[in-house]
Design a protein around this motif. Structure first.
Motif, PDB file in Angstrom:
ATOM      1  N   PHE A 193      37.050 -62.306  70.743  1.00  0.00           N
ATOM      2  CA  PHE A 193      37.643 -61.119  71.362  1.00  0.00           C
ATOM      3  C   PHE A 193      38.177 -61.507  72.723  1.00  0.00           C
ATOM      4  CE2 PHE A 193      37.688 -57.506  74.178  1.00  0.00           C
ATOM      5  CZ  PHE A 193      38.515 -56.665  73.461  1.00  0.00           C
ATOM      6  N   ASN A 194      39.434 -61.152  72.978  1.00  0.00           N
ATOM      7  CA  ASN A 194      40.084 -61.497  74.239  1.00  0.00           C
ATOM      8  C   ASN A 194      40.406 -60.245  75.031  1.00  0.00           C
ATOM      9  OD1 ASN A 194      42.975 -61.974  75.732  1.00  0.00           O
ATOM     10  ND2 ASN A 194      41.623 -63.744  75.888  1.00  0.00           N
ATOM     11  N   MET A 195      39.975 -60.237  76.281  1.00  0.00           N
ATOM     12  CA  MET A 195      40.273 -59.139  77.191  1.00  0.00           C
ATOM     13  C   MET A 195      41.376 -59.588  78.149  1.00  0.00           C
ATOM     14  SD  MET A 195      39.590 -56.022  77.834  1.00  0.00           S
ATOM     15  CE  MET A 195      39.343 -54.759  79.078  1.00  0.00           C
ATOM     16  N   PRO A 196      42.596 -59.046  77.993  1.00  0.00           N
ATOM     17  CA  PRO A 196      43.714 -59.540  78.784  1.00  0.00           C
ATOM     18  C   PRO A 196      43.884 -58.810  80.114  1.00  0.00           C
ATOM     19  CG  PRO A 196      44.522 -58.034  77.096  1.00  0.00           C
ATOM     20  CD  PRO A 196      43.021 -58.103  76.938  1.00  0.00           C
ATOM     21  N   PHE A 197      44.031 -59.597  81.184  1.00  0.00           N
ATOM     22  CA  PHE A 197      44.466 -59.078  82.486  1.00  0.00           C
ATOM     23  C   PHE A 197      43.620 -57.877  82.921  1.00  0.00           C
ATOM     24  CE2 PHE A 197      48.148 -60.671  80.019  1.00  0.00           C
ATOM     25  CZ  PHE A 197      48.249 -61.896  80.650  1.00  0.00           C
ATOM     26  N   ALA A 198      42.319 -58.101  82.992  1.00  0.00           N
ATOM     27  CA  ALA A 198      41.376 -57.028  83.315  1.00  0.00           C
ATOM     28  C   ALA A 198      40.408 -57.493  84.396  1.00  0.00           C
ATOM     29  CB  ALA A 198      40.601 -56.611  82.068  1.00  0.00           C
ATOM     30  N   SER A 199      39.876 -56.529  85.109  1.00  0.00           N
ATOM     31  CA  SER A 199      38.872 -56.830  86.126  1.00  0.00           C
ATOM     32  C   SER A 199      37.560 -57.261  85.468  1.00  0.00           C
ATOM     33  CB  SER A 199      38.611 -55.588  86.979  1.00  0.00           C
ATOM     34  OG  SER A 199      37.987 -54.570  86.187  1.00  0.00           O
ATOM     35  N   VAL A 200      36.674 -57.818  86.279  1.00  0.00           N
ATOM     36  CA  VAL A 200      35.349 -58.192  85.777  1.00  0.00           C
ATOM     37  C   VAL A 200      34.630 -56.954  85.252  1.00  0.00           C
ATOM     38  CG1 VAL A 200      33.089 -59.104  86.435  1.00  0.00           C
ATOM     39  CG2 VAL A 200      35.183 -60.188  87.306  1.00  0.00           C
ATOM     40  N   GLU A 201      34.759 -55.840  85.967  1.00  0.00           N
ATOM     41  CA  GLU A 201      34.052 -54.616  85.567  1.00  0.00           C
ATOM     42  C   GLU A 201      34.578 -54.078  84.241  1.00  0.00           C
ATOM     43  OE1 GLU A 201      33.626 -55.600  89.684  1.00  0.00           O
ATOM     44  OE2 GLU A 201      35.483 -55.182  88.563  1.00  0.00           O
ATOM     45  N   ASP A 202      35.896 -54.029  84.088  1.00  0.00           N
ATOM     46  CA  ASP A 202      36.471 -53.552  82.830  1.00  0.00           C
ATOM     47  C   ASP A 202      36.150 -54.513  81.691  1.00  0.00           C
ATOM     48  OD1 ASP A 202      37.489 -51.310  84.038  1.00  0.00           O
ATOM     49  OD2 ASP A 202      39.537 -52.094  84.232  1.00  0.00           O
ATOM     50  N   THR A 203      36.135 -55.801  81.991  1.00  0.00           N
ATOM     51  CA  THR A 203      35.771 -56.797  80.988  1.00  0.00           C
ATOM     52  C   THR A 203      34.351 -56.579  80.491  1.00  0.00           C
ATOM     53  OG1 THR A 203      37.276 -58.481  81.868  1.00  0.00           O
ATOM     54  CG2 THR A 203      35.373 -59.267  80.628  1.00  0.00           C
ATOM     55  N   GLU A 204      33.451 -56.363  81.400  1.00  0.00           N
ATOM     56  CA  GLU A 204      32.051 -56.154  81.012  1.00  0.00           C
ATOM     57  C   GLU A 204      31.902 -54.941  80.104  1.00  0.00           C
ATOM     58  OE1 GLU A 204      27.639 -56.191  83.084  1.00  0.00           O
ATOM     59  OE2 GLU A 204      29.360 -55.513  84.279  1.00  0.00           O
ATOM     60  N   ARG A 205      32.601 -53.850  80.433  1.00  0.00           N
ATOM     61  CA  ARG A 205      32.522 -52.645  79.598  1.00  0.00           C
ATOM     62  C   ARG A 205      33.085 -52.903  78.199  1.00  0.00           C
ATOM     63  NH1 ARG A 205      33.331 -49.906  84.550  1.00  0.00           N
ATOM     64  NH2 ARG A 205      35.594 -50.223  84.458  1.00  0.00           N
ATOM     65  N   GLN A 206      34.234 -53.565  78.130  1.00  0.00           N
ATOM     66  CA  GLN A 206      34.852 -53.796  76.830  1.00  0.00           C
ATOM     67  C   GLN A 206      34.057 -54.794  75.989  1.00  0.00           C
ATOM     68  OE1 GLN A 206      36.720 -52.005  75.297  1.00  0.00           O
ATOM     69  NE2 GLN A 206      38.560 -52.915  74.410  1.00  0.00           N
ATOM     70  N   PHE A 207      33.557 -55.837  76.618  1.00  0.00           N
ATOM     71  CA  PHE A 207      32.703 -56.771  75.882  1.00  0.00           C
ATOM     72  C   PHE A 207      31.501 -56.028  75.295  1.00  0.00           C
ATOM     73  CE2 PHE A 207      33.795 -61.043  78.209  1.00  0.00           C
ATOM     74  CZ  PHE A 207      35.073 -60.999  77.677  1.00  0.00           C
ATOM     75  N   GLY A 208      30.955 -55.097  76.053  1.00  0.00           N
ATOM     76  CA  GLY A 208      29.820 -54.330  75.554  1.00  0.00           C
ATOM     77  C   GLY A 208      30.179 -53.513  74.327  1.00  0.00           C
ATOM     78  N   ARG A 209      31.363 -52.909  74.345  1.00  0.00           N
ATOM     79  CA  ARG A 209      31.805 -52.134  73.180  1.00  0.00           C
ATOM     80  C   ARG A 209      31.969 -53.033  71.955  1.00  0.00           C
ATOM     81  NH1 ARG A 209      35.951 -50.024  77.086  1.00  0.00           N
ATOM     82  NH2 ARG A 209      35.133 -48.056  77.945  1.00  0.00           N
ATOM     83  N   VAL A 210      32.548 -54.216  72.171  1.00  0.00           N
ATOM     84  CA  VAL A 210      32.770 -55.132  71.049  1.00  0.00           C
ATOM     85  C   VAL A 210      31.437 -55.648  70.515  1.00  0.00           C
ATOM     86  CG1 VAL A 210      33.807 -57.326  70.348  1.00  0.00           C
ATOM     87  CG2 VAL A 210      35.077 -55.758  71.835  1.00  0.00           C
ATOM     88  N   ARG A 211      30.520 -55.967  71.388  1.00  0.00           N
ATOM     89  CA  ARG A 211      29.196 -56.412  70.927  1.00  0.00           C
ATOM     90  C   ARG A 211      28.537 -55.340  70.068  1.00  0.00           C
ATOM     91  NH1 ARG A 211      28.789 -58.427  76.449  1.00  0.00           N
ATOM     92  NH2 ARG A 211      28.917 -60.703  76.432  1.00  0.00           N
ATOM     93  N   ALA A 212      28.628 -54.098  70.535  1.00  0.00           N
ATOM     94  CA  ALA A 212      28.028 -53.002  69.770  1.00  0.00           C
ATOM     95  C   ALA A 212      28.703 -52.848  68.414  1.00  0.00           C
ATOM     96  CB  ALA A 212      28.120 -51.700  70.568  1.00  0.00           C
ATOM     97  N   ALA A 213      30.026 -52.999  68.387  1.00  0.00           N
ATOM     98  CA  ALA A 213      30.762 -52.870  67.130  1.00  0.00           C
ATOM     99  C   ALA A 213      30.405 -53.999  66.166  1.00  0.00           C
ATOM    100  CB  ALA A 213      32.262 -52.862  67.397  1.00  0.00           C
ATOM    101  N   ALA A 214      30.217 -55.200  66.692  1.00  0.00           N
ATOM    102  CA  ALA A 214      29.836 -56.329  65.839  1.00  0.00           C
ATOM    103  C   ALA A 214      28.443 -56.119  65.259  1.00  0.00           C
ATOM    104  CB  ALA A 214      29.903 -57.631  66.627  1.00  0.00           C
ATOM    105  N   GLU A 215      27.546 -55.577  66.059  1.00  0.00           N
ATOM    106  CA  GLU A 215      26.204 -55.258  65.551  1.00  0.00           C
ATOM    107  C   GLU A 215      26.286 -54.203  64.455  1.00  0.00           C
ATOM    108  OE1 GLU A 215      23.453 -56.734  66.171  1.00  0.00           O
ATOM    109  OE2 GLU A 215      23.744 -57.809  68.067  1.00  0.00           O
ATOM    110  N   GLU A 216      27.103 -53.188  64.689  1.00  0.00           N
ATOM    111  CA  GLU A 216      27.249 -52.114  63.702  1.00  0.00           C
ATOM    112  C   GLU A 216      27.853 -52.629  62.407  1.00  0.00           C
ATOM    113  OE1 GLU A 216      29.355 -47.694  63.378  1.00  0.00           O
ATOM    114  OE2 GLU A 216      29.017 -48.610  65.337  1.00  0.00           O
ATOM    115  N   ALA A 217      28.730 -53.617  62.509  1.00  0.00           N
ATOM    116  CA  ALA A 217      29.348 -54.206  61.320  1.00  0.00           C
ATOM    117  C   ALA A 217      28.417 -55.164  60.591  1.00  0.00           C
ATOM    118  CB  ALA A 217      30.634 -54.933  61.705  1.00  0.00           C
ATOM    119  N   GLY A 218      27.236 -55.395  61.152  1.00  0.00           N
ATOM    120  CA  GLY A 218      26.264 -56.261  60.507  1.00  0.00           C
ATOM    121  C   GLY A 218      26.471 -57.734  60.764  1.00  0.00           C
ATOM    122  N   ARG A 219      27.317 -58.068  61.738  1.00  0.00           N
ATOM    123  CA  ARG A 219      27.601 -59.476  62.025  1.00  0.00           C
ATOM    124  C   ARG A 219      26.762 -60.008  63.178  1.00  0.00           C
ATOM    125  NH1 ARG A 219      33.422 -60.272  63.531  1.00  0.00           N
ATOM    126  NH2 ARG A 219      32.963 -62.453  63.056  1.00  0.00           N
ATOM    127  N   GLY A 220      26.431 -59.150  64.105  1.00  0.00           N
ATOM    128  CA  GLY A 220      25.737 -59.582  65.305  1.00  0.00           C
ATOM    129  C   GLY A 220      26.703 -59.901  66.420  1.00  0.00           C
TER     130      GLY A 220
END
Length: 307
Positions: A193-220
């Motif tokens: 997952f690539n977060m383009p042209f974003a602040s550290v804070e926005d990156t952290e939030r989006q990475f968190g959403r993707v991690r949660a989505a990967a867990e929900e998809a059963g991948r981890g």
């Protein structure tokens, strides 16, 4: 931390220029050479001598490099039918000996579609979801068996699902700022997952959403690599930073706020802040493709401190 070189050839670059940068990328020890997939310049650039096609470029580079990974940030889903794209990427992967990565996005730049007569559909994310299913499904189909897909936008019947890439699995990159559908698609299909042209804070939030989505998809959450794309403008001193900023039509303060700009020490420090929220790879957007000294400085003074 992997450092990758990311170029924007629609702003004006020949294949020979891109080849020179790709060879420098390889010689200087960077991990990969990536390029955008656009057909029209943006901003004040005149775009001369005109656009180059992403996958034709990567096919050429596949034969003229030996080590670096090659790919797109991001292939526009509006440009190519998914079956055709699967064939193209598999062939280029074979040509490279298994070094290709596919960044795939929905497509967004309406003006380039108008300029070159490319349809620009209203519903793009739904198409992207089907494209991801088709491209990955074709590659995953066992040789000798066929692949079928019957969706809202695309219909495949009795596809032989050939050719196959050289790699057992071509890494698929998904990126973007969307808070709901983008993380869901990444959680289901992406290797990175690539977060383009974003602040550290926005990156952290989006990475968190993707991690949660990967867990929900059963991948981890650990099934994905997490990365950022950021413009680079590095100099030995303030004067060199200012010169490089002026060459790409940007202000130093803006670049320091929104990209990786300043001295090598400043850039290493900022990369560390992205690493602290989970980034393991940085795509350095290089806008002046004639300034190979810039790449050498980043290699010797930034990359050397991150290895």
């Amino acid at each position: 931390m992997d450092l990758r070189i990311f170029t924007e050839p629609q702003q004006g670059a020949t294949y020979d220029t891109l080849l020179t940068v790709a060879k420098a990328t390889e010689d200087l020890g960077f991990d990969a050479f990536f390029r955008s997939d656009h057909y029209l310049r943006m901003g004040s650039s005149d775009g001369l001598p005109g656009p180059t096609d992403a996958w034709i470029t990567l096919a050429g580079l596949a034969r003229e490099t030996r080590r670096i990974r090659l790919g797109t940030l991001m292939t526009a889903g509006t440009f190519r039918l998914p079956g055709v794209l699967a064939i193209q990427v598999a062939q280029v992967d074979q040509m490279s000996g298994g070094r290709i990565e596919l960044g795939l996005g929905a497509g967004w730049f309406e003006e380039e579609h108008k300029a070159y007569g490319i349809p620009f559909p209203k519903e793009k994310l739904g198409r992207l979801e089907e494209q991801l299913a088709i491209v990955t499904g074709l590659w995953a189909t066992e040789t000798g068996k066929t692949f079928d897909f019957h969706g809202k936008f695309y219909d495949l019947t009795d596809s032989p699902a050939l050719p196959k890439p050289a790699q057992p699995k071509v890494p698929v990159l998904i990126g973007g700022h969307g808070a709901t559908r983008t993380p869901r698609l990444a959680g289901q299909y992406a290797d990175e997952f690539n977060m383009p042209f974003a602040s550290v804070e926005d990156t952290e939030r989006q990475f968190g959403r993707v991690r949660a989505a990967a867990e929900e998809a059963g991948r981890g959450a650990g099934a994905l690599t997490y990365s950022n794309a950021l413009v680079a403008c590095v100099g030995k001193d303030d004067a060199e930073v200012a010169r490089r900023a002026a060459a790409i039509g940007r202000e130093v303060d803006e670049l320091k706020a929104n990209g990786l700009a300043g001295s090598p020490a400043e850039v290493v420090d900022k990369i560390g802040r992205y690493a602290a929220v989970g980034a393991r790879r940085i795509y350095l957007q290089i806008l002046d493709l004639d300034d190979l000294d810039h790449l050498e400085l980043i290699s010797s003074q930034v990359q050397a401190q991150l290895s």
